[in-house]
Write a protein that holds these residues in place. Structure first.
Motif, mmCIF file in Angstrom:
data_model
loop_
_atom_site.group_PDB
_atom_site.id
_atom_site.type_symbol
_atom_site.label_atom_id
_atom_site.label_comp_id
_atom_site.label_asym_id
_atom_site.label_seq_id
_atom_site.Cartn_x
_atom_site.Cartn_y
_atom_site.Cartn_z
ATOM 1 N N LEU A 131 9.731 -6.061 17.929
ATOM 2 C CA LEU A 131 10.764 -5.782 16.948
ATOM 3 C C LEU A 131 10.160 -5.127 15.712
ATOM 4 C CD1 LEU A 131 13.693 -6.302 15.951
ATOM 5 C CD2 LEU A 131 12.887 -8.459 15.073
ATOM 6 N N LEU A 132 9.039 -5.687 15.260
ATOM 7 C CA LEU A 132 8.402 -5.138 14.065
ATOM 8 C C LEU A 132 7.845 -3.750 14.330
ATOM 9 C CD1 LEU A 132 6.549 -8.155 12.486
ATOM 10 C CD2 LEU A 132 8.719 -7.161 11.883
ATOM 11 N N ALA A 133 7.222 -3.586 15.492
ATOM 12 C CA ALA A 133 6.644 -2.284 15.810
ATOM 13 C C ALA A 133 7.736 -1.232 15.873
ATOM 14 C CB ALA A 133 5.906 -2.371 17.136
ATOM 15 N N ASN A 134 8.852 -1.654 16.425
ATOM 16 C CA ASN A 134 10.003 -0.774 16.509
ATOM 17 C C ASN A 134 10.502 -0.383 15.128
ATOM 18 O OD1 ASN A 134 11.662 0.536 18.180
ATOM 19 N ND2 ASN A 134 12.259 -1.306 19.295
ATOM 20 N N LEU A 167 2.316 -2.366 6.150
ATOM 21 C CA LEU A 167 2.453 -3.024 7.453
ATOM 22 C C LEU A 167 2.843 -1.999 8.522
ATOM 23 C CD1 LEU A 167 2.353 -5.654 8.930
ATOM 24 C CD2 LEU A 167 4.694 -6.100 8.275
ATOM 25 N N SER A 168 3.744 -1.082 8.134
ATOM 26 C CA SER A 168 4.151 -0.046 9.087
ATOM 27 C C SER A 168 2.954 0.759 9.536
ATOM 28 C CB SER A 168 5.164 0.898 8.438
ATOM 29 O OG SER A 168 6.299 0.205 8.042
ATOM 30 N N ALA A 169 2.132 1.135 8.571
ATOM 31 C CA ALA A 169 0.966 1.939 8.895
ATOM 32 C C ALA A 169 0.027 1.176 9.819
ATOM 33 C CB ALA A 169 0.232 2.330 7.619
ATOM 34 N N SER A 177 -0.413 -11.646 6.738
ATOM 35 C CA SER A 177 -0.573 -12.326 5.451
ATOM 36 C C SER A 177 -1.633 -11.629 4.618
ATOM 37 C CB SER A 177 -0.979 -13.782 5.642
ATOM 38 O OG SER A 177 -0.056 -14.459 6.406
ATOM 39 N N ILE A 178 -2.700 -11.207 5.274
ATOM 40 C CA ILE A 178 -3.773 -10.525 4.554
ATOM 41 C C ILE A 178 -3.245 -9.229 3.947
ATOM 42 C CG2 ILE A 178 -6.022 -9.425 4.782
ATOM 43 C CD1 ILE A 178 -6.560 -11.367 7.109
ATOM 44 N N LEU A 179 -2.483 -8.502 4.744
ATOM 45 C CA LEU A 179 -1.935 -7.238 4.245
ATOM 46 C C LEU A 179 -1.003 -7.484 3.065
ATOM 47 C CD1 LEU A 179 -1.166 -5.352 7.566
ATOM 48 C CD2 LEU A 179 -3.057 -4.993 6.004
ATOM 49 N N ASP A 180 -0.203 -8.533 3.177
ATOM 50 C CA ASP A 180 0.732 -8.865 2.102
ATOM 51 C C ASP A 180 -0.030 -9.240 0.832
ATOM 52 O OD1 ASP A 180 3.580 -9.366 1.438
ATOM 53 O OD2 ASP A 180 2.792 -11.348 0.943
ATOM 54 N N HIS A 181 -1.083 -10.006 1.012
ATOM 55 C CA HIS A 181 -1.906 -10.388 -0.136
ATOM 56 C C HIS A 181 -2.505 -9.149 -0.794
ATOM 57 C CE1 HIS A 181 -5.631 -12.764 -1.691
ATOM 58 N NE2 HIS A 181 -4.781 -12.501 -2.645
ATOM 59 N N THR A 218 -7.659 -1.818 5.199
ATOM 60 C CA THR A 218 -6.232 -1.512 5.194
ATOM 61 C C THR A 218 -5.974 -0.038 5.398
ATOM 62 O OG1 THR A 218 -6.397 -1.434 2.808
ATOM 63 C CG2 THR A 218 -5.568 -3.456 3.770
ATOM 64 N N GLY A 219 -7.014 0.766 5.351
ATOM 65 C CA GLY A 219 -6.843 2.188 5.605
ATOM 66 C C GLY A 219 -6.139 2.922 4.482
#
Lengths: 375, 300
Positions: free
Chosen positions: B193-196, A224-226, B40-44, B145-146
């Motif tokens: 907040l998350l980006a931070n 997620l960070s990436a 959610s996709i990333l988490d999955h 997802t890279g």
């Protein structure tokens, strides 16, 4: 009533703790020494911190904003490791409509059970560790929260936590999450369902000692960070350097610098409403107290009279009349519960706190704006 | 806001459909994604089994005229081998019903997969989802997802159209559609907040953050921007750079904002209001505290 229905629904859906332990116990394998400190089957390591995953942060915010009523709630999933409770997923619970209590609580329990089963199938965490609740302007104290949390306290490892999200603060530019659990003193009083004055005194309960806050951290996993890094990255292909930021997925926002104080009026209204509620509740309480006092004095009068009579009868050489039927003659009502008024006070305090917060940041922003105009 | 690398595809928008064809479902020409769906996709993807190359799931959202708004997503079980692909339909149905109960407005709009390769199986799954979303067209969002080397993270969205003289389910053309990240303004601070958090080395931040800290951060960033603008303007004035009229216009509009209202006594009135509110708030809190203490001593 809604409170008890949700509580019942939760109670029905949660696995009984004894059952899980009995399943887990026979299949012990020797825990490697390196992990012995980290794995605790009996939940002996106390929680020091709650760690909220980025996914849960967005899920809660989205649900809170879209929920039809001001309170949105859902369940938190995750696990605890070495004193850190990791919240890795969450799902919203359906909004309760109508007062068809029994039916809605059952369907809510079914909903949770099948959701948990489904999540397990895709390798997501499926152990309930608490619930979340969204509020506006900080007032999250209510009966539902307390009831649900009290049920969790028995059923879940570490007693479960509740994460409170303040939507109005998020709208102002500061997304805030707090984790709480019930204090021992409150739980003790709650179990005895005794919130009379004497009980409050012996437990030293005020609204501020109902819940204790658990430190909360936000975490984003590396993937997620990436991805977020990619979103915020600026790609200024072919554009002059001065417009940097315009082309990134997440352009900077400055809503925190907004001088407007739009929410204040609403906040004040809510304070007035809460104070009114408190007055009504206090009125009820004092009425009940007066009634108790009246009944009690009646009973005492009766006893005194009987005693006097008996003294007279003894003097005349007659058998004294029995004295024990007082409790049957006079029904002294039980002392009223002060829980409701305590919760309302908690709400008033929270509204006040959020108002004070708005005012103080407002002051800072105003002076800053004023200073910048002088330059 | 665009997501991911620029594509070379040209997206042709037809003329706006007139009312006469109101019942005909329109082709989506623009797709927006809410961060929740994306995360959610990333988490999955993180929770996939070793055997899985990619994961797929269902996208839920709403449709407006020509726009599809993806608002959430859930994972769906599927298996791919060399010979066949299977999607757990029962699971998909159950999950949809569960989601639908909580949020009745969101309907199935399409499906997602991770990785950016489109193959025969993609066409088959697309065919399956088209049945789910009919009469509307199903959209397909592929999230890269890279994580594989040499690939850039990004999101692409497609709609499909049948190909060939005799259309078969396993044949279709995926037509790219522009995709954007969209969220409500109120949710903005959560993303910040998350980006931070993501930018910090430990990827964790403690909560709660004080209001002042956030204000300070915003001010520092404004000050940085002013510096950058100043450098640019100086460079233009010195003749080192050629000035861009568009930028000049923007700067004029932004910096020309009037502060007259503040100067004309507005400041003092507003200050008094704010102080009053601050006083009131503290008074209320003190009263509440006193009241709760009094309740403890009432009986003695």
């Amino acid at each position: 009533m809604a409170a008890t229905s949700m509580a019942a629904a939760l109670a029905a859906s949660l696995p009984a703790p004894s059952a899980t332990i009995s399943v887990a116990a026979p299949s012990y394998e020797a825990i490697p020494a390196s992990m012995a400190k980290v794995i605790d089957i009996e939940a002996d390591i106390p929680l020091t911190c709650v760690q909220l995953d980025g996914l849960v942060v967005t899920k809660i915010i989205k649900h809170a904003r879209e929920a039809p009523s001001s309170t949105a709630h859902g369940l938190l999933l995750g696990l605890d490791l070495d004193g850190i409770l990791e919240v890795s997923n969450s799902f919203p619970l359906p909004h309760r409509v109508g007062d068809d209590d029994d039916k809605s609580s059952k369907s809510s329990a079914r909903h949770q059970a099948s959701m948990l089963r489904s999540l397990k199938e895709v390798q997501a965490d499926d152990s309930v560790i608490g619930f979340y609740q969204a509020t506006t302007l900080g007032a999250f104290f209510n009966q539902t929260l307390v009831d649900t949390q009290a049920i969790h306290q028995d059923k879940l490892r570490h007693g479960g936590i509740v994460i409170v999200h303040d939507l109005s603060q998020t709208a102002r530019g500061n997304a805030s999450f707090h984790a709480y659990r019930l204090t021992g003193a409150f739980l003790d009083a709650y179990k005895k369902s005794n919130f009379s004055t004497a009980s409050l005194m012996s437990h030293r309960l005020t609204f501020s000692s109902i819940l204790e806050e658990v430190p909360l951290k936000i975490r984003t996993n590396p993937l997620l960070s990436a991805f977020l890094g990619k979103l915020t990255e600026t790609s200024d292909e072919g554009l002059p350097s001065a417009t940097i930021g315009a082309n990134s997925g997440l352009a900077p926002s400055f809503s925190v610098l907004d001088l407007g104080t739009g929410g204040v009026a609403r906040n004040l209204e809510q304070i007035i409403e809460a104070v009114d509620n408190y007055r009504t509740e206090e009125g009820n309480l004092s009425y009940l107290t007066r009634q108790i006092a009246r009944e009690r004095s009646k009973a005492e009068n009766y006893i005194a009279k009987r005693k006097e009579e008996n003294v007279g009868r003894v003097a005349q050489g007659l058998a004294p009349l029995p004295e024990e039927d007082v409790t049957r003659l006079f029904k002294i009502p039980a002392e009223p519960s002060r829980l409701e008024s305590m919760l309302i006070l908690g709400q008033i305090d929270a509204y006040g706190k959020s108002l004070a917060g708005t005012a103080s940041t407002g002051l800072v922003k105003m002076y800053a704006a004023n200073a910048s105009t002088d330059v | 806001m665009p997501l991911g690398p620029k594509s070379s595809a040209i997206n042709i928008h037809g003329t706006t459909v007139t009312d006469s064809s109101h019942n005909v479902p329109r082709t989506p020409t623009n797709i927006t994604i809410h961060p929740v769906a994306l995360f959610s996709i990333l988490d999955h993807y993180l929770r996939r089994t070793d055997a899985q190359d990619r994961v797929i799931g269902t996208l839920l959202g709403t449709r407006h005229d020509n726009e599809v708004e993806v608002r959430s997503s859930f994972a769906v079980l599927h298996s791919e081998t060399d010979e066949q692909v299977a999607v757990d339909m029962d699971y998909h149905r159950t999950m949809y019903e569960l989601h639908h109960k909580v949020n009745p407005k969101e309907v199935i709009v399409g499906w997602y997969s991770t990785g950016s390769n489109l193959n025969t199986y993609s066409a088959l799954i697309q065919n399956f989802y088209s049945q789910e979303t009919s009469p509307h067209q199903a959209i397909h969002v592929s999230v890269n997802t890279g994580t594989e080397e040499g690939q850039e993270a990004g999101v692409k969205a497609y709609i499909s159209s049948p190909v060939g003289v005799n259309p078969k389910p396993e044949n279709c053309v995926f037509v790219p559609v522009p995709v954007e990240l969209r969220f409500h303004d109120a949710e903005r601070s959560g993303l910040d907040l998350l980006a931070n958090t993501a930018s910090l080395p430990a990827a964790t931040t403690a909560q709660p953050v004080a209001d002042l800290e956030i204000i300070e951060r915003a001010l520092v960033s404004v000050s940085d921007m002013l510096d950058r603008v100043l450098t640019y303007v100086r460079a233009v004035l010195a003749g080192e750079k050629k000035g861009d009229p568009a930028i000049g216009r923007y700067l004029m509009d932004t910096l020309g904002a009037s502060t007259e209202d503040l100067e004309k006594g507005g400041f003092n009135t507003s200050l008094q209001d704010t102080l009053m509110i601050s006083y009131l708030a503290n008074l209320v809190r003190a009263q509440a505290e006193v009241s709760s203490r009094l309740a403890l001593t009432a009986a003695s």
